[in-house]
Structure formats: structure tokens, C-alpha cells
Design an enzyme around this catalytic site. Structure first.
Site, mmCIF file in Angstrom:
data_model
loop_
_atom_site.group_PDB
_atom_site.id
_atom_site.type_symbol
_atom_site.label_atom_id
_atom_site.label_comp_id
_atom_site.label_asym_id
_atom_site.label_seq_id
_atom_site.Cartn_x
_atom_site.Cartn_y
_atom_site.Cartn_z
ATOM 1 N N ASP A 194 41.023 42.891 46.635
ATOM 2 C CA ASP A 194 40.874 44.068 45.775
ATOM 3 C C ASP A 194 41.030 43.812 44.283
ATOM 4 O O ASP A 194 41.363 44.721 43.531
ATOM 5 C CB ASP A 194 41.916 45.096 46.215
ATOM 6 C CG ASP A 194 43.328 44.520 46.215
ATOM 7 O OD1 ASP A 194 43.553 43.517 45.515
ATOM 8 O OD2 ASP A 194 44.195 45.065 46.914
ATOM 9 N N GLU A 201 43.167 48.428 42.000
ATOM 10 C CA GLU A 201 42.877 47.756 43.274
ATOM 11 C C GLU A 201 42.338 48.688 44.356
ATOM 12 O O GLU A 201 41.463 48.303 45.133
ATOM 13 C CB GLU A 201 44.133 47.029 43.794
ATOM 14 C CG GLU A 201 44.526 45.808 42.978
ATOM 15 C CD GLU A 201 45.333 46.135 41.725
ATOM 16 O OE1 GLU A 201 45.682 47.318 41.510
ATOM 17 O OE2 GLU A 201 45.619 45.212 40.949
ATOM 18 N N HIS A 205 54.232 42.730 38.922
ATOM 19 C CA HIS A 205 53.116 42.586 37.992
ATOM 20 C C HIS A 205 52.188 43.794 37.918
ATOM 21 O O HIS A 205 51.309 43.852 37.076
ATOM 22 C CB HIS A 205 52.259 41.379 38.383
ATOM 23 C CG HIS A 205 51.556 41.538 39.691
ATOM 24 N ND1 HIS A 205 50.360 42.200 39.821
ATOM 25 C CD2 HIS A 205 51.895 41.150 40.944
ATOM 26 C CE1 HIS A 205 49.986 42.190 41.082
ATOM 27 N NE2 HIS A 205 50.900 41.564 41.794
ATOM 28 N N ARG A 245 49.712 46.760 37.381
ATOM 29 C CA ARG A 245 49.280 47.432 36.138
ATOM 30 C C ARG A 245 49.885 48.824 36.002
ATOM 31 O O ARG A 245 50.259 49.242 34.899
ATOM 32 C CB ARG A 245 47.753 47.547 36.122
ATOM 33 C CG ARG A 245 47.071 46.467 35.325
ATOM 34 C CD ARG A 245 45.561 46.681 35.287
ATOM 35 N NE ARG A 245 44.934 45.907 34.237
ATOM 36 C CZ ARG A 245 44.794 44.584 34.248
ATOM 37 N NH1 ARG A 245 45.266 43.880 35.261
ATOM 38 N NH2 ARG A 245 44.211 43.959 33.250
ATOM 39 N N HIS A 275 55.727 36.700 36.232
ATOM 40 C CA HIS A 275 54.260 36.669 36.145
ATOM 41 C C HIS A 275 53.840 36.440 34.687
ATOM 42 O O HIS A 275 54.505 36.930 33.777
ATOM 43 C CB HIS A 275 53.738 38.013 36.669
ATOM 44 C CG HIS A 275 52.276 38.073 36.941
ATOM 45 N ND1 HIS A 275 51.338 38.069 35.944
ATOM 46 C CD2 HIS A 275 51.583 38.142 38.107
ATOM 47 C CE1 HIS A 275 50.124 38.150 36.478
ATOM 48 N NE2 HIS A 275 50.245 38.186 37.794
HETATM 49 C C1 UD1 Z 1 45.619 40.471 38.735
HETATM 50 C C2 UD1 Z 1 44.864 41.488 39.605
HETATM 51 C C3 UD1 Z 1 45.786 42.122 40.633
HETATM 52 C C4 UD1 Z 1 46.513 41.057 41.422
HETATM 53 C C5 UD1 Z 1 47.225 40.121 40.467
HETATM 54 C C6 UD1 Z 1 47.884 39.002 41.224
HETATM 55 C C7 UD1 Z 1 43.053 42.828 38.665
HETATM 56 C C8 UD1 Z 1 42.682 43.944 37.789
HETATM 57 N N1 UD1 Z 1 44.363 42.556 38.745
HETATM 58 O O1 UD1 Z 1 46.548 41.188 37.937
HETATM 59 O O2 UD1 Z 1 45.029 42.924 41.521
HETATM 60 O O3 UD1 Z 1 47.450 41.694 42.270
HETATM 61 O O4 UD1 Z 1 46.274 39.549 39.567
HETATM 62 O O5 UD1 Z 1 48.802 38.305 40.429
HETATM 63 O O6 UD1 Z 1 42.192 42.189 39.249
HETATM 64 N N2 UD1 Z 1 47.771 35.251 32.732
HETATM 65 C C9 UD1 Z 1 47.946 33.967 32.296
HETATM 66 N N3 UD1 Z 1 47.799 32.940 33.195
HETATM 67 C C10 UD1 Z 1 47.507 33.136 34.502
HETATM 68 C C11 UD1 Z 1 47.358 34.451 34.954
HETATM 69 C C12 UD1 Z 1 47.479 35.502 34.051
HETATM 70 O O7 UD1 Z 1 48.222 33.730 31.135
HETATM 71 O O8 UD1 Z 1 47.387 32.154 35.249
HETATM 72 C C13 UD1 Z 1 47.879 36.375 31.773
HETATM 73 C C14 UD1 Z 1 46.697 36.421 30.792
HETATM 74 O O9 UD1 Z 1 47.145 36.839 29.547
HETATM 75 C C15 UD1 Z 1 45.788 37.491 31.427
HETATM 76 C C16 UD1 Z 1 46.838 38.446 31.945
HETATM 77 O O10 UD1 Z 1 47.883 37.614 32.462
HETATM 78 O O11 UD1 Z 1 44.891 38.074 30.521
HETATM 79 C C17 UD1 Z 1 46.377 39.457 32.962
HETATM 80 O O12 UD1 Z 1 45.670 38.861 34.037
HETATM 81 P P1 UD1 Z 1 44.790 39.826 35.020
HETATM 82 O O13 UD1 Z 1 44.206 38.977 36.086
HETATM 83 O O14 UD1 Z 1 43.868 40.671 34.228
HETATM 84 O O15 UD1 Z 1 45.854 40.829 35.596
HETATM 85 P P2 UD1 Z 1 47.083 40.582 36.559
HETATM 86 O O16 UD1 Z 1 48.164 41.487 36.107
HETATM 87 O O17 UD1 Z 1 47.354 39.140 36.674
HETATM 88 N N1 UDP Z 2 53.636 33.573 44.763
HETATM 89 C C1 UDP Z 2 53.656 32.258 44.308
HETATM 90 N N2 UDP Z 2 54.478 31.961 43.236
HETATM 91 C C2 UDP Z 2 55.250 32.885 42.621
HETATM 92 C C3 UDP Z 2 55.187 34.243 43.093
HETATM 93 C C4 UDP Z 2 54.367 34.554 44.151
HETATM 94 O O1 UDP Z 2 52.982 31.385 44.845
HETATM 95 O O2 UDP Z 2 55.969 32.544 41.670
HETATM 96 C C5 UDP Z 2 52.728 33.914 45.897
HETATM 97 C C6 UDP Z 2 53.317 34.748 47.010
HETATM 98 O O3 UDP Z 2 53.886 33.937 48.024
HETATM 99 C C7 UDP Z 2 52.099 35.518 47.525
HETATM 100 C C8 UDP Z 2 51.232 35.671 46.281
HETATM 101 O O4 UDP Z 2 51.697 34.699 45.346
HETATM 102 O O5 UDP Z 2 51.362 34.782 48.483
HETATM 103 C C9 UDP Z 2 51.351 37.047 45.719
HETATM 104 O O6 UDP Z 2 50.774 37.098 44.448
HETATM 105 P P1 UDP Z 2 50.942 38.344 43.489
HETATM 106 O O7 UDP Z 2 52.217 39.033 43.790
HETATM 107 O O8 UDP Z 2 50.720 37.846 42.098
HETATM 108 O O9 UDP Z 2 49.694 39.253 43.855
HETATM 109 P P2 UDP Z 2 49.444 40.408 44.953
HETATM 110 O O10 UDP Z 2 49.721 39.851 46.294
HETATM 111 O O11 UDP Z 2 50.320 41.561 44.586
HETATM 112 O O12 UDP Z 2 48.004 40.759 44.750
#
Ligand code: UD1
Ligand code: UDP
Length: 375
Positions: free
Chosen positions: A96, A132, A212, A214, A245
Site C-alpha cells: 500500500d 495507504e 513513522h 504520516r 525512522h
Molecule cells: C513510507 C510509506 C509508508 C510505509 C513506510 C515504511 C508512502 C506514502 N509511505 O513512508 O506507507 O509504511 O514508508 O517505512 O508510500 N528517508 C531517508 N532514507 C530512507 C527512507 C526515508 O532519508 O531510507 C527520508 C527522506 O527524507 C524521505 C522521507 O524519509 O523523503 C519520507 O519517505 P517516504 O517514503 O515518502 O515516507 P515514509 O514515511 O518513509
Molecule cells: N524494521 C527493520 N529495522 C528497523 C525497524 C523495522 O528492519 O529498524 C522492519 C520490521 O521488522 C518490519 C518492517 O521493517 O518488517 C516494518 O517497516 P515499517 O514499520 O517502516 O513499515 P510498515 O510495515 O509500517 O509499512
């Protein structure tokens, strides 16, 4: 030979798609390629490295503090040349995220058949989780094949008039990943786990925290941090470890509000095996994560979910997960009661596997092989 393209972009999609990619790579009757959008960069690369997956295409779209509009546009336009060059028969998307929904749209434009892994999860509230819930509904509308993790997720799809013969209940591939990780960690020494062993005091109860979402940005995260501070102060003998995160909307409030609390340790996101190791060491998990809600019951760990809704009701029904929202008092009351009430804790830490048996990837690959042999 049929061509399969796996598209994913964030940490959780990578963890849950990795076992499936490995299962398809075993089978010589298919050509299998991987395209990462890199919606996440560092957190995605951690997963690719652990599962030893080298993407064939990398769109590298992540920008600091990215927004949904440009992210969606970049994924769709970036996929155009990949889809035109490779011309896959089947495109697999997961769950999602923005990558999932945008990749499903792009795959549809290309004429490929769309396979949705982790299909049918619903809260029926389009604002929670945001975006999502709408991403998965859109992806479900587009998909030709729906791999639903549980009977409940299949029911959700049936209520939307998705044909029964296009839905397969498979279990969640996250349990396949969990088993892969436990097996691999048994045979190979892991440097990150060795560091964690020095950080964790085995004589004190450990609370593991992640967050994390939104819809929790802003006041939600302030409430969460205040709750964690109160739990840490009320229980000076416990330790809280929080891998934070990388989203700046999470980093800023968490580091500003929790850096100086002596029994809270803020650390960088962990690679998957180290995180699984830490879940295993923990007494209680407090999170808004989807994936962690699925993994924790398999490890017998109670979870407080900092959200108002969940699309994963199975563990709530089984009594191992409690929904606490982002209300400071509710988080503190439930955490404190689990720390002190051993009977309540014992009931909640009942080990069970509502989300899978580790064979979801095998089932999905067998289904696609059978489809292929029918044609
Ligand atoms: C995203 C997904 C969410 C998922 C989550 C898992 C969307 C809209 N959101 O949220 O569904 O549950 O990932 O973690 O698809 N960033 C870094 N390095 C990384 C990752 C993120 O610097 O490796 C920072 C960047 O500034 C980036 C920001 O996080 O722009 C947001 O990343 P984004 O993927 O848009 O949203 P998440 O909150 O990570
Ligand atoms: N996870 C990880 N390292 C971390 C925190 C979480 O590998 O420091 C793993 C966790 O075991 C799970 C996944 O990341 O499998 C969950 O990711 P996140 O919570 O970012 O996203 P969501 O599942 O809410 O979409």
C-alpha cells in the site's frame, strides 16, 4: 518464457518481496527481474544487502522530505522506460505504499497483468492510514491477481466484488522473511547484533519502539514522545530502545524531545536481522508499524499499536495487540499495566501465527506456474 517484474521501493515492501523474488529466481521456467523505485534509499539498501538481491533497474527517486505528488509522478514516469524495455507479462507490486499504487497504474498502462501481494487489507477509512488505505484500494481495483494474506483479507476483497477465482489466500510473506532471517543469522555472525548485545541490559525489561505514520506527524509524534518519556520516568528500571525512522518529520520531534532521557536509547534504523534479534529480546513493543504488528505475534511479543485503526484485526482478536492511538494517557496506562501486571502480560504474550506459516512465497509461485501451464 514468461517475464516477471517485481517492483518495490520501501523497506517493508523489500522485506516482504525478497522471499518471493528468491522463490521465483529458483525457477528456470520464468525470466525474473527486479525494479526498485528507491522511494527509500538507505533503508531499502539495508534490506537488499541482507537478502542478497541486486536490482536490474533502480529509479533512485528518493528526495529529502519528499511529497506525495512528485513521488507519485516520478515513479510513474520512471517506470515507463523500464516497462517498455522489459515488456513483462506479470508485474508484482506489494501492499500500500506510493510505489505500490503508482507501479500498479504504470503496469496497467503497459498492458501487463498485475499481481498484488498482501492484497485485501482494509480499514475502510480513507484517511487512516493515510495514504495507504487508498493506495491499496486503488491497487486492488487494478490488479488481475490478488494474494491475500488471511481469510479476512479475502473476505474484504469479495465484498468489493473481486472474483473469488482471482484471489489466493497465501499467508503473509513477512513470515517467510522472518524464517529466512532466523536461519541465516544462526549461521553467519552479524556485526550489528554484536553491537546490540552490548547495548541491551539482559537483566532489565526492554521496550522496543518504532513509528513513522504520516497521520501521526505533528501533534501525534509529540504525544508519543511525551508518553515514552513518562513511561521511562515511571519505570526507571526498564530500558527503551527506539530505532528512529529516517523521515525528518519523525527524526526532529523524537531527537528534540527524547535525547536526554537516561533510559531511552535512540538509534539509527537497524538492518532486518538485527531488528528481528531486538524484537526477540524485547518485553513489549510499542509501534505504529504494519509489518511489526504481523511479526510480533509470531515471536510471542505483546504490541501496543499507536494508531486509531488497524487493517490487521487478526492479532487484536487473538488478544496480542491493543490499539492505543496517539493518546498520551492511553499509551502510558497500557504500557505501565503490562510492566506491572504479570497475568495480563502472560495472556498477551501468547505465541501464535495468524499471519502465515512461512510458505506464502511458495504458494504464490505455484499459482503463477499453474496459470502459465494453462495458457
Ligand atoms: C513510507 C510509506 C509508508 C510505509 C513506510 C515504511 C508512502 C506514502 N509511505 O513512508 O506507507 O509504511 O514508508 O517505512 O508510500 N528517508 C531517508 N532514507 C530512507 C527512507 C526515508 O532519508 O531510507 C527520508 C527522506 O527524507 C524521505 C522521507 O524519509 O523523503 C519520507 O519517505 P517516504 O517514503 O515518502 O515516507 P515514509 O514515511 O518513509
Ligand atoms: N524494521 C527493520 N529495522 C528497523 C525497524 C523495522 O528492519 O529498524 C522492519 C520490521 O521488522 C518490519 C518492517 O521493517 O518488517 C516494518 O517497516 P515499517 O514499520 O517502516 O513499515 P510498515 O510495515 O509500517 O509499512
Amino acid at each position: 518464457m514468461k517475464k516477471n517484474l517485481f517492483i518495490f521501493g520501501t523497506r517493508p515492501e523489500a522485506i516482504k518481496m525478497a522471499p518471493l523474488v528468491k522463490e521465483f529466481q529458483k525457477y528456470s521456467g520464468f525470466d525474473t527481474k527486479v525494479c526498485v523505485t528507491a522511494q527509500h534509499r538507505e533503508m531499502l539498501d539495508q534490506v537488499l544487502e541482507f537478502f542478497e538481491i541486486s536490482p536490474d533497474y533502480d529509479l533512485d527517486v528518493m528526495k529529502p522530505n519528499q511529497n506525495l505528488y512528485s513521488l507519485t509522478a516520478e515513479v510513474i514516469t520512471g517506470l515507463k522506460s523500464v516497462l517498455q524495455e522489459y515488456q513483462p507479462d506479470f508485474v508484482f507490486v506489494h501492499g500500500d505504499t506510493t510505489t505500490s499504487a503508482a507501479a500498479a497504474i504504470a503496469a496497467f498502462y503497459s498492458g501487463a497483468q498485475v499481481c498484488h501481494v498482501e492484497a485485501g487489507l482494509r480499514t475502510h477509512n480513507k484517511w487512516s492510514p493515510f495514504p495507504e488505505e487508498m493506495n491499496r484500494q486503488l491497487t486492488g481495483r487494478i490488479a488481475d491477481y490478488h494474494f491475500a494474506p488471511t481469510a479476512q483479507s479475502k473476505d474484504n476483497l469479495r465484498q468489493e466484488n473481486i472474483k473469488s477465482d482471482s484471489i489466493l489466500v497465501t499467508g503473509n510473506t513477512v513470515i517467510d522473511a522472518l524464517l529466512y532471517s532466523s536461519n541465516k543469522v544462526e549461521t553467519i555472525e552479524n556485526a550489528e547484533i554484536e553491537i546490540l548485545k552490548k547495548l541491551v541490559d539482559a537483566d532489565r525489561k526492554l521496550i522496543l519502539v518504532t513509528g513513522h505514520r504520516r497521520e501521526n506527524h505533528g501533534q501525534g509524534f509529540i504525544n508519543i514522545c511525551e508518553a515514552l518519556k513518562k513511561i521511562a520516568t515511571d519505570n526507571p528500571d526498564i530500558q527503551i530502545i527506539y530505532p528512529v525512522h529516517l523521515n525528518p518529520n519523525v527524526q526532529k520531534p523524537v531527537y528534540e524531545l527524547l535525547s536526554n532521557v537516561h533510559n531511552i536509547k535512540l538509534i539509527d534504523p537497524l538492518a532486518y536481522p538485527a531488528f528481528v534479534w531486538l524484537m526477540n529480546q524485547s518485553y513489549l513493543i510499542i509501534t505504529d508499524s504494519g509489518g511489526v504488528q504481523e511479526e510480533a505475534p509470531s515471536l510471542g511479543k505483546p504490541v501496543l499499536v499507536m494508531r486509531d485503526t488497524t487493517e490487521r484485526p487478526e492479532a487484536v482478536d487473538a488478544g496480542t495487540v491493543i490499539i492505543v492511538g496517539t493518546d498520551k494517557d492511553k499509551i502510558v496506562t497500557e504500557a505501565n499495566s503490562l510492566i506491572t501486571d504479570t497475568e495480563k502480560y502472560r495472556t498477551m504474550s501468547n505465541l501464535h501465527n495468524p499471519y502465515g506459516d512461512g510458505k506464502a512465497s511458495e504458494r504464490i509461485a505455484a499459482y503463477i506456474k499453474a496459470l502459465d501451464s494453462l495458457k
